[in-house]
Design a protein around this motif. Sequence first.
Motif, PDB file in Angstrom:
ATOM      1  N   SER A 197       0.811  -1.130  -0.012  1.00  0.00           N
ATOM      2  CA  SER A 197      -0.040   0.188   0.090  1.00  0.00           C
ATOM      3  C   SER A 197       0.884   1.346  -0.055  1.00  0.00           C
ATOM      4  O   SER A 197       0.393   2.535  -0.403  1.00  0.00           O
ATOM      5  CB  SER A 197      -0.962   0.041   1.233  1.00  0.00           C
ATOM      6  OG  SER A 197      -0.114  -0.008   2.418  1.00  0.00           O
ATOM      7  N   ASP A 198       2.118   1.273   0.291  1.00  0.00           N
ATOM      8  CA  ASP A 198       3.070   2.341   0.409  1.00  0.00           C
ATOM      9  C   ASP A 198       3.696   2.492  -0.773  1.00  0.00           C
ATOM     10  O   ASP A 198       4.586   3.509  -0.882  1.00  0.00           O
ATOM     11  CB  ASP A 198       3.906   2.235   1.647  1.00  0.00           C
ATOM     12  CG  ASP A 198       4.796   0.940   1.674  1.00  0.00           C
ATOM     13  OD1 ASP A 198       4.460  -0.043   0.662  1.00  0.00           O
ATOM     14  OD2 ASP A 198       5.965   0.860   2.287  1.00  0.00           O
ATOM     15  N   LEU A 199       3.406   1.632  -1.946  1.00  0.00           N
ATOM     16  CA  LEU A 199       4.093   1.962  -3.185  1.00  0.00           C
ATOM     17  C   LEU A 199       3.865   3.111  -3.627  1.00  0.00           C
ATOM     18  O   LEU A 199       2.821   3.558  -4.145  1.00  0.00           O
ATOM     19  CB  LEU A 199       3.588   0.722  -4.225  1.00  0.00           C
ATOM     20  CG  LEU A 199       4.368   0.828  -5.550  1.00  0.00           C
ATOM     21  CD1 LEU A 199       5.889   0.066  -5.565  1.00  0.00           C
ATOM     22  CD2 LEU A 199       3.547  -0.120  -6.538  1.00  0.00           C
ATOM     23  N   LYS A 200       4.676   4.200  -4.130  1.00  0.00           N
ATOM     24  CA  LYS A 200       4.616   5.182  -4.665  1.00  0.00           C
ATOM     25  C   LYS A 200       4.444   5.373  -6.255  1.00  0.00           C
ATOM     26  O   LYS A 200       4.871   4.266  -7.017  1.00  0.00           O
ATOM     27  CB  LYS A 200       6.104   6.090  -4.473  1.00  0.00           C
ATOM     28  CG  LYS A 200       6.155   6.407  -2.761  1.00  0.00           C
ATOM     29  CD  LYS A 200       7.458   7.165  -2.574  1.00  0.00           C
ATOM     30  CE  LYS A 200       7.639   7.687  -1.191  1.00  0.00           C
ATOM     31  NZ  LYS A 200       7.988   6.070  -0.185  1.00  0.00           N
ATOM     32  N   LYS A 201       4.109   6.201  -6.667  1.00  0.00           N
ATOM     33  CA  LYS A 201       3.786   6.420  -8.041  1.00  0.00           C
ATOM     34  C   LYS A 201       4.987   6.511  -9.046  1.00  0.00           C
ATOM     35  O   LYS A 201       4.978   6.110 -10.158  1.00  0.00           O
ATOM     36  CB  LYS A 201       2.670   7.566  -8.529  1.00  0.00           C
ATOM     37  CG  LYS A 201       1.370   7.605  -8.148  1.00  0.00           C
ATOM     38  CD  LYS A 201       0.636   8.829  -8.452  1.00  0.00           C
ATOM     39  CE  LYS A 201      -0.727   8.714  -8.043  1.00  0.00           C
ATOM     40  NZ  LYS A 201      -1.711   9.904  -8.637  1.00  0.00           N
ATOM     41  N   ASP A 202       5.859   6.855  -8.290  1.00  0.00           N
ATOM     42  CA  ASP A 202       7.145   6.914  -9.516  1.00  0.00           C
ATOM     43  C   ASP A 202       8.228   5.721  -8.900  1.00  0.00           C
ATOM     44  O   ASP A 202       9.331   5.482  -9.342  1.00  0.00           O
ATOM     45  CB  ASP A 202       8.114   8.179  -8.851  1.00  0.00           C
ATOM     46  CG  ASP A 202       8.622   8.283  -7.396  1.00  0.00           C
ATOM     47  OD1 ASP A 202       7.948   7.460  -6.477  1.00  0.00           O
ATOM     48  OD2 ASP A 202       9.738   8.896  -7.090  1.00  0.00           O
ATOM     49  N   GLU A 203       7.662   4.452  -8.370  1.00  0.00           N
ATOM     50  CA  GLU A 203       8.007   3.423  -8.268  1.00  0.00           C
ATOM     51  C   GLU A 203       7.464   2.202  -8.930  1.00  0.00           C
ATOM     52  O   GLU A 203       6.157   2.352  -9.123  1.00  0.00           O
ATOM     53  CB  GLU A 203       8.180   3.049  -6.847  1.00  0.00           C
ATOM     54  CG  GLU A 203       8.736   3.953  -5.959  1.00  0.00           C
ATOM     55  CD  GLU A 203       8.852   3.756  -4.316  1.00  0.00           C
ATOM     56  OE1 GLU A 203       9.731   3.961  -3.382  1.00  0.00           O
ATOM     57  OE2 GLU A 203       7.771   2.881  -3.962  1.00  0.00           O
ATOM     58  N   VAL A 204       7.968   1.266  -9.097  1.00  0.00           N
ATOM     59  CA  VAL A 204       7.287  -0.068  -9.806  1.00  0.00           C
ATOM     60  C   VAL A 204       7.420  -1.259  -8.950  1.00  0.00           C
ATOM     61  O   VAL A 204       8.702  -1.172  -8.507  1.00  0.00           O
ATOM     62  CB  VAL A 204       7.715  -0.317 -11.463  1.00  0.00           C
ATOM     63  CG1 VAL A 204       7.268   0.728 -12.151  1.00  0.00           C
ATOM     64  CG2 VAL A 204       9.125  -0.651 -11.344  1.00  0.00           C
TER      65      VAL A 204
END
Length: 554
Positions: free
Chosen positions: A427-434
């Motif tokens: 849930s803490d995955l950021k938009k600039d991460e894949v």
Amino acid sequence: MNTDVILKAVNLHFSYDDDKTHSLNGLSLEIRRGQKIAFMGANGSGKSTFFLCCTGILKPQTGKLYFNGEEVKYDKKSLLKLRSKVGLVFQDPDNQLFSASVYQEISFGVLNLGVSKEQAKKEVEQVMDTLEITPFCHKPTHALSGGQKKQVSIADILVMHPDIIILDEPAAALDPKHTATVNRIVDQLTAQGITVLMATHNVDYAYEWADEVILLSEGSVLIKGTPAQVFGNRAALKQTNLKPPAVLELFESLCKKGILKASLPLPRSLSTLEGYIADIHLNQHYGGKKVILKEMKKAILAVSFGTSHDDTRKVTIDAIEQEMQAAFPDYPLYRAWTSKMIIRKLKERDQLHINTVKEAMEEMRMDGITDVLIQPTHVINGIENDLMKEDALSYREYFHSISLGDPLLTSEQDSLRVIESVTQEFSDLKKDEVLVFMGHGTTHFSNSVYAALDYTFKDRGFPNIFLGTVEAYPSMETLLKMVNAYGPSKVILAPFMIVAGDHAKNDMAGDDPDSWYSQFKAAGYEVEPVIKGLGEYPGIRRLFVEHLSRLNTL
């Protein structure tokens, strides 16, 4: 002329080199109002030339073109009227854009139609908002990205409220992100009832999108019809250097294998095909040959691939079995693994014996079990699952019934539940991460589930979650292309396997140059491996228990 026909070409001829060769060679066709038409064919087949004729940029040397039932004339007044209703978006937007700023570019055409500045401002702002151009509306057109230029090119036409929009290779030279943006815009156009003509080489997109497909060859119509009619004609596709859509080939393969019925409507999209597969109701409950004269005695057999790593076994396979036992405390629970190599390794290394499926069935027979509920912890209905069924059902004569539960990904609802479980874990995955998952992969036809789930992640609003496999498709090579197109600041790797064993620790996160970790590092990304099997996710364990619970109601 039929009032449903908005555009009609009759015997059009056009040559760029004094009749030595013809780009249009007797082209005749009709376009119905509100339709989505895909124009396809080899390079030089006449697609772009026909589009230029439709807007009056080129004049056919012979033949006639009709718009809304009236013959197209080529005087200045007639062409101005035609171009206000038929707009062409060039393959290269640099051939279309010429104003200093985005706002000036979009307002130029509508102002030339004599619209007041106030009305033009309103129209331009509405179109920019619809096409999500407003954030860069004051930028110079030359400073835009390729995808943004394509958006502005479409806005140029849309602001004039055309009856027809012609798109010449709209996704040419665009990355996957901007291709998706342009496809979304095209969907908006068709939803407004605008007739859309599109030249494309993308058979998969054309098959799903178009109402009608027109194949051109050497300047004339080779074949036209519904996507199913055109893409089902292998001879015509071969002549135009096109291949059948992937979803159609996969559907035909599944029909030949007897997995799906050929009487089903041809699927137009991967999601439709996935729905067909999800609706396959395999016989889960098998009546045995043994007559029960006394009390019935049910038991659970939990079947896993297995692992030689004690640490991950405790938090995955053991944890799943414990939750199964907790859900059915009155049923004894037996264990079987399908990997004979792992079974042999544990016996040699730890003097620990794990039953095969046949050994577990024999043990239950000796214990007086009458009815067996078999719940696999396999991810897909692959080779391991098929072999498990074969071994279990070889014992039918000894039991009153044998019921077989579904692997993790069997129905469309299963896919959605898995996506929910995964996204909760990250849930803490950021938009600039894949987030890149590594599945196992198989030569079995069920491997298509991986590609379907990767598609579903994105369809459900998670464009930065990718799923590939070690041994099949989607491969690491494919993933690397998609991740590069997304352009993340960081790559998080995680196994899409029940246990985080050898594949996760070596093929995914190892230091070997061929590992996924090393390949993403070599591509310049910050990489974080997460050594955590799917069996550690609470939502995944609950889903297995639900599959088992359905068996108990049979």
